[in-house]
Design an enzyme around this catalytic site. Structure first.
Site: not given
Ligand code: GLA
Length: 430
Positions: A105-106, A181, A183, A215, A236, A240
């Site tokens: 992820d991030d 993914k 965002d 997202s 999504r 979160d």
């Molecule tokens: C958003 C996404 C999360 C995650 C964060 C990372 O909030 O919805 O799922 O990926 O960013 O910074």
């Protein structure tokens, strides 16, 4: 309708393709505008992926943006974390029951692109680079996902893909990425409906099938889910998940309300994503963990665990690996279950059609009461959708216990614990 065979008829409209190419080697917004007009005539997602909800592990909920590997050597976002999780997916039996993706992820990147404008992984935390990590994950028979953002920065403040969509898609393909993914932080509300399809175009253009997680609907009011499903494999659409029952309950309520009937858009290749599974973390009681597993199975949700697989409690692991629950989640019809009824204020009734279509179904009674004793329920099978006069064999899903043979007019009597579920399956007889 997406096709399972992979990418077909992608580039049939050559004139549009030409304009995309011209526009996308140009820079900044003019390029984006030209891309937008062309993309709409050219492409629809057709990568043959996510025919059932994808399953795997994703770092965000449990490991967030921990970049201090000195203080948190086991928890920081680093190649070590993802390699260890890949190892554990295999050695602890998760892979055998269908968990397949190891998703970054991030916070995996350096704060700046390199001199050529390419993304680079943080050199201290990923000393061998992402391609090496992907190779390692592939050597375990697993797939690797990565995270980026459609805007100028990721939500965590790392370089975003805006103005670099093509370049980034190509970078991901060259690294052997299997899922993206994307965002939606740091951009304008009007850009989502253009930017996400453009990235989908560039992903397709690489020739490497990459599951596309958007997202997009989480950032807009009244999303056009039919359109989103043309471009994204999963999306999504709500806040979160956090490590708490309140968070899980909020998501269940959102999916229960099903505003705009987004459940109807779900199907092979395209699924709503209520966010990660937090079973085995800190916030849920055992009952609530059962509830998350049951509801995520009912909702045909992607099953991305976000937990420490090194220290998974045995009971949590058994839930995550429950083959009957997973089979309901992975049912090839890909039908998303919905909330069909309430009994009083606190009991929610959910059903999900499973194969064979129109004949068998899963059902869940969820008790949202947060105190007191278990609630006893008597509910006629026909209200759950049972129609076959020959009747149904009813099983409790987690234990596999046979509950009985029921005709549509018979009532099922069950007891449901506070914040817990009765998770059942009715198999058509005859
Ligand atoms: C958003 C996404 C999360 C995650 C964060 C990372 O909030 O919805 O799922 O990926 O960013 O910074």
């Amino acid at each position: 309708m997406k096709m399972a065979e992979g990418q077909v008829n992608k580039f049939s409209k050559l004139h549009s393709y030409f304009w995309i190419y011209v526009s996308c080697i140009m820079s900044k917004w003019l390029a984006l505008l030209l891309c937008i007009t062309s993309v709409y005539h050219v492409t629809c997602l057709n990568n043959g992926l996510a025919l059932t909800p994808p399953m795997g592990w994703l770092s965000w909920e449990r490991y967030r943006c921990i970049t201090d590997c000195e203080t948190y050597p086991d928890d920081c976002i680093s190649e070590k974390l993802y390699m260890e999780m890949a190892d554990l997916l295999v050695s602890e039996g998760y892979k055998d029951v269908g968990y397949q993706y190891v998703n970054i992820d991030d916070c995996w990147m350096s704060k700046e692109r390199d001199g050529r404008g390419s993304l680079v992984a943080d050199p201290e935390r990923f000393p061998h680079g992402i391609k090496h990590l992907a190779d390692y994950i592939h050597s375990k028979g697993l797939k690797m996902g990565i995270y980026e953002d459609f805007g100028t920065k990721t939500c965590g403040g790392y370089p975003g893909s805006k103005f670099y969509l093509q370049e980034d898609a190509e970078t991901f393909a060259s690294w052997g990425v299997d899922m993206l993914k994307l965002d939606g932080c740091y951009t304008n509300a009007a850009d989502y409906e253009y930017g996400y399809p453009i990235m989908e175009f560039f992903l397709n253009r690489t020739g490497r099938p990459m599951l596309y997680s958007c997202s997009w609907p989480a950032y807009v009011s009244n999303p056009d889910y039919v359109k989103i499903a043309k471009y994204c494999n999963i999306w999504r659409n709500y806040a979160d998940i956090g490590d708490s029952w309140d968070s899980v309950r909020g998501i269940i309520d959102f999916y229960g309300k099903d505003k705009g009937n987004f459940s109807k858009v779900a199907g092979p290749g395209q699924f709503n994503d209520p966010d990660m599974i937090i079973i085995g973390d800190y916030g849920l009681s055992y009952e609530q963990q059962r509830t998350q597993m049951a509801l995520w199975s009912m909702m045909a949700a992607p099953l991305f665990m976000s937990s420490n697989l090194r220290k998974m409690p045995q009971k949590s692991k058994a839930l995550l690996q429950n083959k009957r629950a997973i089979a309901i989640n992975q049912d090839p019809l890909g039908i998303q279950g919905t909330r069909i009824d309430m009994i009083g204020k606190n009991i929610q009734v959910w059903t999900k059609q499973i194969s064979p279509k129109g004949k068998s179904f899963a059902f869940t009674f969820l008790n949202t009461d947060e105190g007191g004793s278990p609630t006893k329920i008597s509910y006629p099978l026909k209200k759950l959708g049972a129609i076959a006069p020959a009747g149904y064999n009813v099983t409790e899903v987690f234990s596999g216990a046979f509950v009985g043979m029921f005709k549509p007019q018979d009532s099922l009597n069950v007891s449901v614990d506070p914040t817990g579920v009765f998770f059942g399956m009715a198999k058509f007889l005859g």
